[in-house]
Design an enzyme around this catalytic site. Structure first.
Site, PDB file in Angstrom:
ATOM      1  N   HIS A 126      45.751  40.567  43.976  1.00  0.00           N
ATOM      2  CA  HIS A 126      45.689  39.149  43.570  1.00  0.00           C
ATOM      3  C   HIS A 126      45.634  38.196  44.769  1.00  0.00           C
ATOM      4  CE1 HIS A 126      46.282  40.148  39.428  1.00  0.00           C
ATOM      5  NE2 HIS A 126      47.494  40.644  39.614  1.00  0.00           N
ATOM      6  N   ASP A 163      43.939  48.658  37.705  1.00  0.00           N
ATOM      7  CA  ASP A 163      45.181  47.952  37.379  1.00  0.00           C
ATOM      8  C   ASP A 163      44.996  47.174  36.069  1.00  0.00           C
ATOM      9  OD1 ASP A 163      47.831  46.857  39.045  1.00  0.00           O
ATOM     10  OD2 ASP A 163      47.022  45.342  37.676  1.00  0.00           O
ATOM     11  N   HIS A 165      45.749  44.219  35.482  1.00  0.00           N
ATOM     12  CA  HIS A 165      45.332  42.844  35.769  1.00  0.00           C
ATOM     13  C   HIS A 165      44.024  42.826  36.561  1.00  0.00           C
ATOM     14  CE1 HIS A 165      49.786  42.909  35.456  1.00  0.00           C
ATOM     15  NE2 HIS A 165      49.581  41.833  34.718  1.00  0.00           N
ATOM     16  N   ASP A 250      50.171  49.920  35.718  1.00  0.00           N
ATOM     17  CA  ASP A 250      50.664  49.089  34.614  1.00  0.00           C
ATOM     18  C   ASP A 250      49.791  49.212  33.361  1.00  0.00           C
ATOM     19  OD1 ASP A 250      48.761  47.810  36.170  1.00  0.00           O
ATOM     20  OD2 ASP A 250      49.950  46.002  36.532  1.00  0.00           O
TER      21      ASP A 250
HETATM   22 ZN   LIG Z   1      48.861  44.670  37.601  1.00  0.00          ZN
END
Ligand SMILES: [Zn+2]
Length: 350
Positions: A126, A163, A165, A250
């Site tokens: 991120h 991931d 995200h 995740d």
């Molecule tokens: Zn993540």
């Protein structure tokens, strides 16, 4: 059997929140403990990390931003973003995380190991060029890809981000470049909000970003189908010289932050698909880099299966096809169709 490197260092525990935080040092504690199990011990080649230099961080990050993170050193707690903290040692730890990725790249490209897994934190995908976000300070995988191209003179790198995200920072780092292909599967709409089908790159980078935004629900069968139907043909056509995996756990079925259904065996299947096409395009040179994953036992068990697969313990041989028969096509067929429509102008994926 392949020779697999692992980056591990107790200094990665030095990035510590003041209260509860899902991205805790316990994540690596359970993984490092697992490496001592009889079936794991002695099977992996330890790669010592180093600090990424200012110049190496500047392959991705702006000098002002690096300076901002550096200014948190020695201060008990600084919030860089609502989710992202820096404690007194976070700057050093984050430089060691980026540098751990670079050490893994050096070993893989130097031929000392076939592949490597950087078991590091804080995570990175991120982190934007000038901004900390979502538990991430420096973008480890992006710095790694930039380094493989500029210092090792490779022509093309592929980054696969499984991931939960979307890796906004990684996407933006290479959005206008054709030498780094970014592929991401992620829950959508969800944090950080980016990663729609239509985000395919711009300028010279058009077609070198591939987003697969998913509703909650996909598990082992659906993920492996997406990898075989979209990722594999694009990767074989792109022909990377090195492959990076932003390995977030995740998407594990019991992860507290996510809605996906992947099991440890499912992660092994994804790793197997990647390692097999990497064998064809770049002699199997794959660097896995730890991102998220907040269910401690799930993280531990899934990393174990991926590490075994990297070494070539073919626990999953012949299983991928069997698993795929159980896929819930309603969950992914409309999405696969939309990704293909968005990517058709650039790749042969009809
Ligand atoms: Zn993540």
């Amino acid at each position: 059997m392949f020779k697999t490197g692992i980056v591990k260092d107790d200094r990665y525990m030095d990035h510590v929140a003041s209260g509860y935080h899902p991205e805790s040092q316990q994540r690596l504690e359970v993984v490092y403990q697992m490496l001592k199990e009889p079936t794991m011990k002695g099977n992996y080649s330890e790669v010592p990390p180093r600090m990424a230099t200012q110049e190496e961080l500047e392959l991705i990050h702006m000098p002002n931003y690096i300076h901002l993170v550096a200014s948190t050193a020695g201060r008990s707690m600084t919030m860089l973003d609502p989710d992202t903290y820096a404690c007194a040692k976070s700057y050093e730890t984050a430089r060691l995380a980026a540098g751990g990725t670079l050490a893994a790249v050096d070993k893989v490209l130097g031929g000392e190991v076939n592949n490597a897994f950087a078991l590091i934190r804080p995570p990175g995908h991120h982190a934007e060029t000038s901004r900390a976000m979502g538990f991430c300070l420096f973008n480890n995988v992006a710095v790694g890809a930039g380094y493989a191209l500029s210092r090792h003179k490779l022509k093309k790198a592929l980054i696969i981000d499984w991931d939960l995200h979307h890796g906004n920072g990684t996407q933006h780092s290479f959005y206008e470049r054709s030498d780094v292909l970014y592929f991401s599967t992620h829950q959508y709409p969800y944090y950080p909000g980016t990663g729609f089908f239509s985000e395919t790159g711009s300028g010279a980078g058009k077609g070198f970003t591939v987003n697969v935004p998913l509703n909650a629900g996909p598990g082992d069968a659906e993920y492996s189908l997406i990898f075989e139907e979209i990722l594999e043909p694009i990767a074989l056509e792109f022909k990377p010289d090195i492959v990076f995996v932003s390995a977030g756990f995740d998407i594990f079925y019991r992860d507290p932050l996510g809605g996906m259904q992947v099991t440890p065996q499912g992660f092994a299947n994804l790793a197997k698909i990647i390692l097999e096409f990497a064998q064809e395009t770049c002699k199997g040179r794959v660097v896995f880099v730890l991102e998220g994953g907040y269910h401690l036992e799930g993280l531990r068990d899934s990393v174990r299966e991926v590490l075994k697969t990297m070494r070539g313990e073919l626990l999953v041989q012949g299983r991928v096809g069997e698993v795929q028969k159980q896929a819930d096509h309603r969950l992914i067929d409309p999405i696969i169709k939309k990704v293909k429509e968005a990517q058709k102008p650039y790749w042969k994926i009809d």
